[in-house]
Enzyme design. Structure first.
Site, short mmCIF file in Angstrom:
data_model
loop_
_atom_site.label_atom_id
_atom_site.label_comp_id
_atom_site.label_asym_id
_atom_site.label_seq_id
_atom_site.Cartn_x
_atom_site.Cartn_y
_atom_site.Cartn_z
N LYS A 1 0.82 -1.22 0.00
CA LYS A 1 0.00 0.00 0.00
C LYS A 1 0.85 1.27 0.00
CE LYS A 1 -4.23 -2.08 1.48
NZ LYS A 1 -3.82 -3.46 1.85
C1 LIG Z 1 -4.49 -4.53 1.28
C2 LIG Z 1 -3.80 -5.83 1.19
C3 LIG Z 1 -4.25 -6.82 0.33
C4 LIG Z 1 -5.52 -6.67 -0.49
O1 LIG Z 1 -5.40 -5.68 -1.47
P1 LIG Z 1 -6.72 -5.10 -2.17
O2 LIG Z 1 -6.23 -4.00 -3.02
O3 LIG Z 1 -7.60 -4.63 -1.06
O4 LIG Z 1 -7.33 -6.21 -2.92
C5 LIG Z 1 -3.51 -7.98 0.23
N1 LIG Z 1 -2.41 -8.18 0.97
C6 LIG Z 1 -1.94 -7.24 1.81
C7 LIG Z 1 -0.72 -7.52 2.62
C8 LIG Z 1 -2.62 -6.03 1.95
O5 LIG Z 1 -2.15 -5.10 2.78
#
Ligand SMILES: *Cc1c(COP(=O)(O)O)cnc(C)c1O
Length: 473
Positions: free
Chosen positions: A114
């Site tokens: 993220k």
């Molecule tokens: C947020 C997250 C996901 C999921 O991603 P999306 O964009 O919500 O589908 C998967 N793995 C990790 C470690 C995350 O932080």
């Protein structure tokens, strides 16, 4: 570039407007009015670009209201090797000769993918707010990684406050410590007595109160924010070029998914002309997406039916960004999407199986799989033994499902969505050894906790926000 709503509103303004908007006034999500595409020759010209310049090339067609030189500067300030701890920003690493590759997205400030989008959001928020001489209060919900990524991105951004909701006691010790150790005048951590979907519903409820939203300048950073989706499309291009295949060759991607933001960014890249074959959606036990892609039926799960798993950032019962995907599947018909979401809102099943829309789903390249706790443990142990590399439980979901859909001669790029250090306990259980922790996080659990616990109640939340903001003035 003008933006429209997935539920039909015809004009949401340009990039800067939708950046600050959160949900559209009709409850839908912002989408560009059309999707620009790269010709094969134009793609060739992107192949050798450094990450920040590639980001500029991919994002520029969607961001026409920021002067070119300013946008380029913001992207260069965002995608720096010192921030992402790698000269390549998002290195691609083969897992032996298996045909599987890891796309490393988790070397940034919070150790999860993220950061890739959130770091850009921090820069572009501060820029746009300064231009307008405005302030913004970000209200977000996190099941783990969004919260820390947002908070690290907004440190030292004086025009932004962050109010971050998280499900009380449902994150890993390390994730909790990452957020709650921060003691900054613009960061407010709120632990909600509920699950992640309750947090998300609270955010939606506050946003539905137009008066409150306007008075307190409430904005969003959760994965519905268009700028995040857009910034995430860039690393699909980068990964594709890093494999150095002949022009036009296909690559498959496998994406551990929750809110569908990450894998939707891959679809965006594909729609823009990148030769992506399959987009593999990996779910854990909370498998609404797997259910949809295998049967055509989409039925959201209420909070109390969302299982608590060892890949907690995917513990989601309704995938917000999925609406963007169905909007494209519906031929950009806001009317159709509004109809589907009314049904979803009533708790009904939307079943596309056997309809013309299902043909569009099948032609889109999406496939899906699911995994269990035992699968994750086995996959972490297997990857460690076979390739000498520890992966986190979310990435393990991806590797397991990705393997299943591998095609001869086609690289399968698995997105590494977090570092194993974020989920020590599960990794230790699986591999019998503790993942290495970057020096800067060595003693994070000892650094104290800053934040409040609130009931799952929108009134209590509004009161808290009001009080904090009044205290600041
Ligand atoms: C947020 C997250 C996901 C999921 O991603 P999306 O964009 O919500 O589908 C998967 N793995 C990790 C470690 C995350 O932080």
């Amino acid at each position: 570039m003008k933006y429209v709503s997935t539920r039909g509103a015809a004009n949401l303004g340009q990039f800067s407007e939708v950046l600050l908007m959160g949900l559209a006034p009709d409850g839908g999500l912002a989408m560009p009015e059309h999707l620009p595409t790269f010709s094969p020759q134009e793609l060739e010209d992107l192949r050798r670009l450094k990450y920040a310049d590639l980001a500029f090339a991919v994002m520029r067609p969607f961001i026409t209201d920021i002067p070119e030189a300013d946008l380029r500067r913001l992207l260069h300030e965002t995608y720096r090797p010192e921030v992402f701890h790698s000269p390549d920003i998002t290195p691609v690493t083969p897992l032996g000769n298996s045909g599987l590759f890891l796309l490393e997205l988790s070397n940034g400030p919070s150790l999860a993918f993220k950061d890739m989008a959130m770091q850009f959001l921090g820069q572009v928020f501060e820029y746009v707010l300064e231009q307008r001489d405005e302030y913004l209060n970000i209200l977000g919900a996190t099941s783990g990684d969004t919260g820390s990524a947002a908070e690290y991105a907004m440190l030292n951004k004086p025009r932004v406050n962050v109010f971050m909701l998280s499900p009380h006691g449902r994150m890993s010790a390390f994730q909790q410590a990452q957020m709650f150790s921060l003691q900054e005048p613009n960061i407010f951590n709120i632990a909600v007595e509920g699950v992640f979907d309750d947090c998300q519903d609270l955010v939606k409820a506050v946003n539905a109160d137009a008066g409150f939203k306007a008075t307190y300048r409430i904005g969003a950073v959760n994965s519905i924010n268009w700028a995040r989706v857009l910034a995430q499309a860039v690393y699909y291009f980068r990964a594709y070029f890093a494999l150095d295949l002949p022009a036009g060759a296909e690559v498959d991607f496998c994406v551990p998914s929750g809110n569908f933001g990450n894998v939707f960014a891959g679809y965006l890249a594909k729609k823009m002309g990148l030769p992506v074959g399959q987009l593999v959606v990996a779910s854990n036990e909370n498998d609404v997406l797997h259910e949809f892609f295998s049967t055509g039926a989409y039925q959201v799960r209420p909070g109390e039916r969302v299982a608590k798993t060892s890949s907690p950032s995917m513990d989601i019962g309704k995938a917000s960004n999925f609406e963007r995907y169905l909007y494209l599947i519906a031929g950009e018909s806001g009317e159709q999407v509004a109809g589907w979401w009314q049904a979803v809102g009533r708790g009904e099943v939307v079943n596309l199986g056997g309809t013309p829309h299902w043909n569009a789903v099948q032609a889109s390249g999406f496939v899906a799989g699911r995994s269990t706790h035992a699968d994750r443990l086995r996959t972490i142990a297997h990857v460690d033994r076979q390739y000498g590399r520890l992966i986190d439980p979310h990435t393990a979901d991806g590797v397991l499902v990705g393997q299943h859909f591998q095609r001869p001669g086609v690289p399968m790029v698995c997105l590494e969505t977090a570092l194993p250090a974020k989920f020590e306990e599960t990794v230790l259980e699986a591999a019998g050894r503790r993942p290495e922790r970057p020096e800067r996080f060595r003693d994070i659990e000892q650094q104290g906790r800053h934040g409040v616990v609130l009931p799952n109640d929108v009134q209590a939340l509004k009161t808290y926000i009001r009080e904090q903001l009044e205290q600041k003035i």
